[in-house]
Design a protein around this motif. Structure first.
Motif, PDB file in Angstrom:
ATOM      1  N   ASN A 299       0.844  -1.187   0.000  1.00  0.00           N
ATOM      2  CA  ASN A 299       0.000   0.000   0.000  1.00  0.00           C
ATOM      3  C   ASN A 299       0.880   1.238   0.000  1.00  0.00           C
ATOM      4  O   ASN A 299       1.835   1.330   0.785  1.00  0.00           O
ATOM      5  CB  ASN A 299      -0.896   0.041   1.244  1.00  0.00           C
ATOM      6  CG  ASN A 299      -1.804  -1.164   1.331  1.00  0.00           C
ATOM      7  OD1 ASN A 299      -2.504  -1.475   0.397  1.00  0.00           O
ATOM      8  ND2 ASN A 299      -1.771  -1.853   2.471  1.00  0.00           N
ATOM      9  N   LEU A 300       0.562   2.165  -0.870  1.00  0.00           N
ATOM     10  CA  LEU A 300       1.253   3.444  -0.924  1.00  0.00           C
ATOM     11  C   LEU A 300       0.206   4.548  -0.891  1.00  0.00           C
ATOM     12  O   LEU A 300      -0.819   4.465  -1.574  1.00  0.00           O
ATOM     13  CB  LEU A 300       2.094   3.574  -2.196  1.00  0.00           C
ATOM     14  CG  LEU A 300       3.214   2.553  -2.407  1.00  0.00           C
ATOM     15  CD1 LEU A 300       3.825   2.720  -3.796  1.00  0.00           C
ATOM     16  CD2 LEU A 300       4.277   2.698  -1.331  1.00  0.00           C
ATOM     17  N   GLY A 301       0.453   5.564  -0.126  1.00  0.00           N
ATOM     18  CA  GLY A 301      -0.492   6.674  -0.067  1.00  0.00           C
ATOM     19  C   GLY A 301       0.169   7.916   0.470  1.00  0.00           C
ATOM     20  O   GLY A 301       1.204   7.871   1.138  1.00  0.00           O
ATOM     21  N   VAL A 310      -2.274  17.216  -4.156  1.00  0.00           N
ATOM     22  CA  VAL A 310      -2.673  16.017  -4.893  1.00  0.00           C
ATOM     23  C   VAL A 310      -2.536  14.830  -3.952  1.00  0.00           C
ATOM     24  O   VAL A 310      -1.461  14.594  -3.392  1.00  0.00           O
ATOM     25  CB  VAL A 310      -1.807  15.807  -6.150  1.00  0.00           C
ATOM     26  CG1 VAL A 310      -2.197  14.518  -6.859  1.00  0.00           C
ATOM     27  CG2 VAL A 310      -1.928  16.999  -7.085  1.00  0.00           C
ATOM     28  N   GLY A 311      -3.605  14.110  -3.776  1.00  0.00           N
ATOM     29  CA  GLY A 311      -3.574  12.926  -2.931  1.00  0.00           C
ATOM     30  C   GLY A 311      -3.571  11.665  -3.773  1.00  0.00           C
ATOM     31  O   GLY A 311      -4.090  11.645  -4.882  1.00  0.00           O
ATOM     32  N   TYR A 312      -2.966  10.614  -3.244  1.00  0.00           N
ATOM     33  CA  TYR A 312      -2.907   9.365  -3.979  1.00  0.00           C
ATOM     34  C   TYR A 312      -2.988   8.185  -3.002  1.00  0.00           C
ATOM     35  O   TYR A 312      -2.551   8.263  -1.852  1.00  0.00           O
ATOM     36  CB  TYR A 312      -1.624   9.268  -4.808  1.00  0.00           C
ATOM     37  CG  TYR A 312      -0.344   9.355  -3.994  1.00  0.00           C
ATOM     38  CD1 TYR A 312       0.286   8.209  -3.515  1.00  0.00           C
ATOM     39  CD2 TYR A 312       0.232  10.591  -3.699  1.00  0.00           C
ATOM     40  CE1 TYR A 312       1.459   8.290  -2.769  1.00  0.00           C
ATOM     41  CE2 TYR A 312       1.389  10.691  -2.962  1.00  0.00           C
ATOM     42  CZ  TYR A 312       1.999   9.537  -2.492  1.00  0.00           C
ATOM     43  OH  TYR A 312       3.142   9.622  -1.750  1.00  0.00           O
ATOM     44  N   ALA A 313      -3.601   7.121  -3.469  1.00  0.00           N
ATOM     45  CA  ALA A 313      -3.665   5.861  -2.713  1.00  0.00           C
ATOM     46  C   ALA A 313      -3.570   4.734  -3.722  1.00  0.00           C
ATOM     47  O   ALA A 313      -4.402   4.631  -4.628  1.00  0.00           O
ATOM     48  CB  ALA A 313      -4.957   5.763  -1.921  1.00  0.00           C
ATOM     49  N   MET A 314      -2.551   3.899  -3.590  1.00  0.00           N
ATOM     50  CA  MET A 314      -2.336   2.790  -4.512  1.00  0.00           C
ATOM     51  C   MET A 314      -2.087   1.517  -3.718  1.00  0.00           C
ATOM     52  O   MET A 314      -1.349   1.532  -2.722  1.00  0.00           O
ATOM     53  CB  MET A 314      -1.159   3.091  -5.438  1.00  0.00           C
ATOM     54  CG  MET A 314      -1.424   4.239  -6.398  1.00  0.00           C
ATOM     55  SD  MET A 314      -0.019   4.627  -7.464  1.00  0.00           S
ATOM     56  CE  MET A 314       1.059   5.452  -6.291  1.00  0.00           C
ATOM     57  N   SER A 315      -2.695   0.437  -4.149  1.00  0.00           N
ATOM     58  CA  SER A 315      -2.558  -0.843  -3.456  1.00  0.00           C
ATOM     59  C   SER A 315      -2.535  -1.974  -4.457  1.00  0.00           C
ATOM     60  O   SER A 315      -3.193  -1.915  -5.499  1.00  0.00           O
ATOM     61  CB  SER A 315      -3.718  -1.067  -2.480  1.00  0.00           C
ATOM     62  OG  SER A 315      -3.686  -0.177  -1.397  1.00  0.00           O
ATOM     63  N   ILE A 359      -5.844  -1.003  -6.617  1.00  0.00           N
ATOM     64  CA  ILE A 359      -6.510   0.283  -6.779  1.00  0.00           C
ATOM     65  C   ILE A 359      -5.460   1.341  -7.060  1.00  0.00           C
ATOM     66  O   ILE A 359      -4.293   1.223  -6.663  1.00  0.00           O
ATOM     67  CB  ILE A 359      -7.338   0.699  -5.537  1.00  0.00           C
ATOM     68  CG1 ILE A 359      -6.433   0.839  -4.299  1.00  0.00           C
ATOM     69  CG2 ILE A 359      -8.479  -0.249  -5.289  1.00  0.00           C
ATOM     70  CD1 ILE A 359      -7.138   1.445  -3.099  1.00  0.00           C
ATOM     71  N   ALA A 360      -5.886   2.373  -7.770  1.00  0.00           N
ATOM     72  CA  ALA A 360      -5.056   3.548  -8.012  1.00  0.00           C
ATOM     73  C   ALA A 360      -5.997   4.740  -7.986  1.00  0.00           C
ATOM     74  O   ALA A 360      -6.684   5.025  -8.970  1.00  0.00           O
ATOM     75  CB  ALA A 360      -4.324   3.447  -9.350  1.00  0.00           C
ATOM     76  N   ASN A 361      -6.064   5.396  -6.847  1.00  0.00           N
ATOM     77  CA  ASN A 361      -6.983   6.512  -6.631  1.00  0.00           C
ATOM     78  C   ASN A 361      -6.205   7.811  -6.480  1.00  0.00           C
ATOM     79  O   ASN A 361      -5.200   7.870  -5.760  1.00  0.00           O
ATOM     80  CB  ASN A 361      -7.831   6.283  -5.376  1.00  0.00           C
ATOM     81  CG  ASN A 361      -8.767   5.087  -5.516  1.00  0.00           C
ATOM     82  OD1 ASN A 361      -8.997   4.611  -6.620  1.00  0.00           O
ATOM     83  ND2 ASN A 361      -9.295   4.605  -4.415  1.00  0.00           N
ATOM     84  N   PHE A 362      -6.702   8.855  -7.154  1.00  0.00           N
ATOM     85  CA  PHE A 362      -6.036  10.154  -7.115  1.00  0.00           C
ATOM     86  C   PHE A 362      -7.082  11.252  -6.929  1.00  0.00           C
ATOM     87  O   PHE A 362      -8.230  11.110  -7.371  1.00  0.00           O
ATOM     88  CB  PHE A 362      -5.256  10.402  -8.408  1.00  0.00           C
ATOM     89  CG  PHE A 362      -4.284   9.316  -8.764  1.00  0.00           C
ATOM     90  CD1 PHE A 362      -2.999   9.335  -8.257  1.00  0.00           C
ATOM     91  CD2 PHE A 362      -4.674   8.269  -9.587  1.00  0.00           C
ATOM     92  CE1 PHE A 362      -2.107   8.326  -8.580  1.00  0.00           C
ATOM     93  CE2 PHE A 362      -3.791   7.257  -9.916  1.00  0.00           C
ATOM     94  CZ  PHE A 362      -2.502   7.285  -9.413  1.00  0.00           C
ATOM     95  N   ALA A 363      -6.682  12.332  -6.302  1.00  0.00           N
ATOM     96  CA  ALA A 363      -7.567  13.489  -6.145  1.00  0.00           C
ATOM     97  C   ALA A 363      -6.721  14.745  -6.107  1.00  0.00           C
ATOM     98  O   ALA A 363      -5.620  14.765  -5.547  1.00  0.00           O
ATOM     99  CB  ALA A 363      -8.404  13.379  -4.873  1.00  0.00           C
TER     100      ALA A 363
END
Length: 896
Positions: A299-301, A310-315, A359-363
């Motif tokens: 998990n990276l975030g 810029v926020g990110y969450a990758m798993s 998942i690869a979520n960005f905002a």
């Protein structure tokens, strides 16, 4: 920062550091970040129309984040700080989830990422079973409030999903790795701003949001299965990318040289022979020692940038396991008068399962009034099963059967979603949110092959029979959903009391499904010279030298009606959220859903029959009333109209057989949607953070409910058919108690107890004809469902443990129908019932520095899974297996 009464995030609230000139404002999510020097500070929050709040003694040390969370209302309230960056209440821990539940406009229950991590298991289906009123069927499908899975819907990040299951309309929850989830929330009453296609519950799965500080963590776990690990089992060994759930070398794929129906039905067709010789000839793999199950993930975030954050969450996650099911019993009774099985099988199965997810979520936030998000999910499940089955059939000359089967299935679900959230201050300070989503579900069954040997009372050995050829299926399903939705929030405090809001929106969902199938049979030759070869073992009988001489494979059109469908919905809604007084809140309105289903047998371009067209428009009214008896106590009342629409597969005339020996499943082109009138009342009390005591009662009245009827047609063909019943009624109650046992002495004060209980009773009526009816309980309903969770948390030693108990009573799997027997007599086929059982899971975790170690056990009681069919003199056991005990050890490491 949230609004105390409604639970909504508060944007544009002012945050100041007392004694300095430092200040900032909250963004659309109620988040804020204020760089401050190290030391102890006092933080104050205020907003026009809300009472200010202040938190003293916020300690900040160099290089770390401190938290000051606020809930503003008519009376200032401060929330205890937690070890995360300051931000809004999110559902990733139990305290936050209950705070949102308390302020929600509808009745809901859920489980947070914190609770998911405490429970054993690797998927959402393992976690949701802890939620009040929810049970799981087949380890995949959620049954909410005693209603079968067809009466629930599944939303991922707020959007309805397609399903990779050919016989189910709901998405199987085992597709979602639990390590990717932020929360699972089950809404049990309706509001106009959510899809109205449910009756039991609307299950919303939310993937991880980005944290406010950088996180990098990894984990690895090794598991032991009591019936497989370290045992010598005949299973197909994997190599290369097989370990990632992808077919190494495409050896499991259906050959491309597919005979046409006309050519394929011919005896000894050259094209048939070429096709058959390209099939994988593996039926009885050599036994080999099974290695431990293995899994892991990373998990990276984090967040980058200050002016434009810029926020990110990758798993990524991977789990691989091999399970064995020895001596699995499967029988069927077709006559309720004597209870004698008409067919029965005992199988030994070995199943290799690989689950991959990411998942690869960005905002990105553009100031305090604009936010753009981009969320992506990919999950893949590959399952390979080999089995050897022995059985009998009383209707086929009392012949014994010996079946070798090999089946490989992959299920893939992807979703990409672009979102926007905009504050429009010149337009009454309103807020507009939008989502554009593409989701695709695929199910490939590139091989489902069986060889069936028979032995009649006059035979001395099992042999392939020319009169009973073996089936080979190849099936492919794609379900694609495109949706666009917009929601507009308008404060109307100039017209109605403070906090009042008007909300309106629209949703367009376009769902396209295509199903393609190919069916072959392996016909042994009737040539007397070749007859001795019919007793050869599978690899010899299906070898290249035998195909075309002793064995012929022909393509048939039976049982494989391909179809395409367009299943579209246009919906509009309007609702009001009005705090009439400080203690009375009313949320109500109407949602109009226009449903259009175009069902094409064959393809849209070349249908084989007239399209099956459906058009329904429903106005779904709902009202939710919340009475705040005290700051910690609510009484909720709700009345609402919902629907349950058939799935495209359910209105197709096609037959679908999952495995050899099972009854075929047949759709019903005349199937109608069900309409449900619902009523709820709930009392809830929140003594302290993370604690709740609640009691609920609910009632549901169905028109045209849908069920599955088991029928016997007087030959070897038994079918499960979808039918509209005449009516159904359900009444039930729920109770939940979740509280810390801090009043106990010593270390016992670190315990917390959670208990939830659901009681349901129902009646459903199926009309055979003008004079006769059959009455049942609702399909999938257990009269009683209970969970007991005992939790231990030692903060000083970074140690926590959980003991989880689950219990449910008998539930109907399939209804029995009245059928015509082989001699024309009327036969009452008994229904199939799953016997209730108890299961116990446990997990213990210890954190040492940046490392976390865990030990978990699932199904520690190892109770049998039993199915039975009742008859006039009692019951006949028609299904039995032991799932086994599984134990897993894990280690994780985090860098923050």
């Amino acid at each position: 920062m949230i609004d105390k009464e409604s639970g909504r995030p508060l944007e544009s609230a002012n945050i100041i550091l007392i004694g300095t000139t430092l200040r900032t404002q909250t963004d659309l999510d109620g988040r804020y970040r204020l760089p401050v020097p190290a030391g102890t500070h006092t933080v104050r929050a205020f907003r026009l129309g809300s009472a200010p709040a202040q938190i003293d003694s916020v300690r900040v040390t160099g290089g770390t984040n401190a938290t000051a969370n606020f809930a503003l209302g008519s009376v200032a309230v401060t929330l205890s700080s937690v070890a995360v960056t300051a931000g809004p209440v999110r559902a990733n821990n139990e305290d936050a989830l209950l705070a949102m539940q308390k302020a929600a406009p509808r009745v809901s229950d859920g489980i947070s990422a914190q609770a998911i991590a405490r429970a054993p298991g690797t998927s959402a289906s393992d976690a949701i079973v802890r939620v009040t009123g929810v049970s799981i069927v087949d380890n995949k499908f959620a049954v909410v409030r005693g209603l079968a899975e067809r009466y629930s819907n599944t939303l991922l990040n707020g959007v309805e999903l397609p399903s990779p299951e050919p016989l189910k309309k709901i998405v199987p929850l085992d597709l979602f790795p639990s390590s990717l989830l932020e929360s699972i929330v089950v809404s049990k009453t309706a509001t106009p701003d959510r899809p109205g296609d449910f009756a039991g519950g609307s299950v919303e799965v939310s993937t991880k949001e980005f944290p406010d500080e950088r996180v990098a963590e990894g984990n690895l776990n090794i598991g032991y299965g009591s019936q497989s690990t370290f045992r010598e089992l005949p299973h197909i060994r994997q190599r290369g990318i097989d370990f990632l759930g992808f077919d190494q070398g495409s050896v499991r794929q259906m050959p491309r040289s597919i005979p046409t129906l006309g050519e394929g039905s011919q005896i000894f067709s050259p094209r048939n022979e070429v096709f058959a010789e390209q099939l994988r000839n593996v039926w009885t793999p050599a036994a080999s020692r099974v290695a431990p199950n293995i899994g892991g993930g990373i998990n990276l975030g984090g967040r980058a940038g200050e002016r434009v954050p810029v926020g990110y969450a990758m798993s990524l996650t991977l789990n691989r396991q091999i399970e064995a099911t020895p001596n699995r019993l499967s029988q069927l009774v077709f006559d309720a008068t004597n209870g004698l099985p008409d067919q029965g099988y005992i199988s030994n199965e070995a199943t290799t399962t690989v689950d991959v997810g990411g998942i690869a979520n960005f905002a990105v936030r553009l100031g305090t009034t604009q936010k753009i998000g981009f969320k992506n999910l990919y999950t893949r499940n590959a399952e390979e099963r080999v089995s050897r089955t022995t059985g009998y059939e009383t209707y086929n000359g009392n012949a014994e059967r010996l079946i070798y089967q090999s089946r490989y299935i992959t299920r893939v679900l992807t979703q990409s979603q672009l979102t926007g959230d905009h504050l429009i201050r010149p337009l009454f300070g309103s807020r507009f949110e939008w989502k554009a989503t593409l989701a695709v579900a695929q199910r490939d069954e590139p091989e489902n092959r069986s060889l069936i040997y028979y032995k009649t009372p006059t035979q001395s050995a099992f042999a392939l029979s020319p009169s009973a050829p073996s089936p080979l299926w190849f099936r492919f399903l794609e379900d694609r959903v495109r949706s666009v939705q917009g929601d507009w929030y308008v404060p109307i405090t100039w017209l109605l009391p403070d906090g009042s809001q008007f909300k309106a929106g629209t949703l367009y969902r376009e769902r396209n499904r295509s199903f393609t199938a190919f069916f072959f049979r392996a016909f042994p030759t009737a040539d007397p010279v070749a007859a001795p070869t019919l007793e050869l073992p599978p690899e010899r009988a299906f070898s290249g030298e035998m195909i075309g001489s002793a064995l012929d494979v022909r393509r048939l059109g039976a049982f494989t009606v391909p179809y395409e469908s367009d299943d579209d919905i246009r919906s509009y809604y309007a609702m009001l959220d009005i705090p009439i007084t400080p203690w009375l809140r009313v949320v109500g309105g109407v949602r109009r859903e226009a449903w259009k289903l175009n069902m094409f047998n064959g393809t849209k371009a070349a249908p084989t029959a007239e399209p099956n067209l459906r058009r329904n428009t429903d106005d779904l009214y709902s009202g939710n009333v919340t009475i705040s008896v005290t700051d910690r106590q609510n009484v909720r009342l709700a009345a609402y109209q919902t629907v349950a629409r058939p799935d495209p597969r359910e209105v197709s005339a096609d037959y679908y057989t999952a495995i050899t020996g099972d009854c075929a499943n047949q759709g019903n082109p005349e199937l109608n949607r069900a309409r449900i009138l619902n009523g709820d009342v709930r009392w809830e009390y929140f003594p302290n953070a993370g604690e709740v005591i609640s009691a609920s009662a609910f009632y549901k009245d169905f028109t045209d409910p849908i069920g599955e009827l088991l029928s016997y047609e007087g030959s070897s063909l038994c079918t499960t058919q979808y039918r509209n019943f005449e009516s159904s009624r359900l009444i039930g109650g729920e109770f939940e108690f979740r509280k810390g046992l801090t009043f106990l002495p010593g270390v016992l004060a670190r315990l917390a107890l959670g208990v939830n209980l659901t009681l349901v009773t129902s009646n459903t009526v199926y009309r055979l004809d003008s004079a006769r009816t059959l009455e049942y309980r609702l399909q999938g309903q257990s009269d009683r469902l209970a969970n007991v969770n005992l939790l231990y948390n030692d903060i000083d030693r970074d140690l926590d443990a959980s003991l989880l108990f689950n219990y449910f009573t008998d539930r109907i799997v399939r209804y029995g129908n009245t059928s015509v027997g082989g001699t024309g007599e009327l036969i009452q086929v008994p229904g199939v019932i799953e016997q209730g059982r108890i299961s116990i899971d446990a997990k213990i975790r210890r954190k040492v520095g940046n490392m976390t170690m865990s030990l978990s056990g699932r199904n520690l009681t190892d109770n049998e899974v039993i199915f039975f069919q009742p008859y006039a003199g009692g019951r006949t056991r028609t299904g039995y297996f032991r799932p086994g005990v599984s134990v897993s050890m894990g280690v994780g490491y985090a860098i923050r």
